[in-house]
Scaffold this motif. Structure first.
Motif, PDB file in Angstrom:
ATOM      1  N   UNK A  64      31.700  37.530  46.542  1.00 17.17           N
ATOM      2  CA  UNK A  64      32.614  37.464  45.398  1.00 17.17           C
ATOM      3  C   UNK A  64      34.053  37.295  45.874  1.00 17.17           C
ATOM      4  N   UNK A  65      34.462  38.078  46.860  1.00 17.98           N
ATOM      5  CA  UNK A  65      35.852  37.975  47.320  1.00 17.98           C
ATOM      6  C   UNK A  65      36.125  36.667  48.038  1.00 17.98           C
ATOM      7  N   UNK A  66      35.161  36.180  48.799  1.00 12.44           N
ATOM      8  CA  UNK A  66      35.390  34.937  49.534  1.00 12.44           C
ATOM      9  C   UNK A  66      35.442  33.711  48.635  1.00 12.44           C
ATOM     10  N   UNK A  67      34.539  33.644  47.656  1.00  8.35           N
ATOM     11  CA  UNK A  67      34.433  32.398  46.891  1.00  8.35           C
ATOM     12  C   UNK A  67      35.022  32.477  45.489  1.00  8.35           C
ATOM     13  N   UNK A  68      34.735  33.522  44.746  1.00 12.36           N
ATOM     14  CA  UNK A  68      35.275  33.592  43.394  1.00 12.36           C
ATOM     15  C   UNK A  68      36.743  34.016  43.379  1.00 12.36           C
ATOM     16  N   UNK A  71      39.249  33.708  48.690  1.00 20.94           N
ATOM     17  CA  UNK A  71      39.769  34.204  49.962  1.00 20.94           C
ATOM     18  C   UNK A  71      39.334  33.310  51.120  1.00 20.94           C
ATOM     19  N   UNK A  72      38.249  32.585  50.967  1.00 23.02           N
ATOM     20  CA  UNK A  72      37.793  31.683  52.026  1.00 23.02           C
ATOM     21  C   UNK A  72      38.792  30.551  52.260  1.00 23.02           C
ATOM     22  N   UNK A  73      39.582  30.231  51.248  1.00 18.66           N
ATOM     23  CA  UNK A  73      40.558  29.150  51.367  1.00 18.66           C
ATOM     24  C   UNK A  73      41.887  29.613  51.945  1.00 18.66           C
TER      25      UNK A  73
END
Length: 152
Positions: A64-68, A71-73
């Motif tokens: 959830x934190x990385x994609x929604x 944070x991955x960007x």
């Protein structure tokens, strides 16, 4: 100057849009992990059930934190903060569980899988409390609960 560069870099990163396919894939993975959580939660897994639930919850939160939350960007300080947060969560879970699993067995709560002590037998005799019965309405302290053989 570093702050201006970082915000400029983040602005560039935010302009790169991704298709909806990535979000649908992550959503599907989250649904599968939720089903796995529900199914394993209904099973009796005394040795590793808690660990499995914590791992699944950590993976779901990370996705959830990385994609929604995108944070991955992000680059730089945001990733460091996320990494340090994950390390602290892991430490806050491992340290108490290690303490609980390695302490003297008599110090654990009676009736738990880590204790040799039996749980107290609550709810027997005349001291069962308001829901457990105690004396029946027609009984006094002097009359026995069950009639003696031969007496009617």
């Amino acid at each position: 100057m570093a702050i201006a560069n970082e915000s400029h870099q983040e602005e560039k990163n935010m302009h790169a849009h991704h298709g909806a396919g990535r979000y649908w894939l992550i959503w599907g993975v989250l649904l599968v992990l939720t089903v796995v959580t529900v199914v394993t939660g209904r099973m009796h897994l005394p040795s590793f059930g808690l660990l499995l639930a914590l791992v699944i919850a950590t993976v779901k939160g990370t996705l959830v934190t990385l994609y929604f939350m995108h944070l991955a960007e992000h680059r730089g300080a945001n990733r460091i903060v996320f990494g340090v947060s994950i390390v602290f969560v892991v430490l806050m879970l491992i340290i108490p569980l290690a303490d609980f699993g390695t302490r003297f067995r008599g110090a654990n709560p009676p009736g738990s899988q880590y204790s040799d002590l039996q749980p107290p037998d609550i709810g027997t005799g005349a001291q069962r409390g308001r829901f457990g019965g105690g004396l029946r309405p027609h009984q006094t302290k002097d009359t026995p609960e069950t009639p003696e053989p031969g007496h009617h």
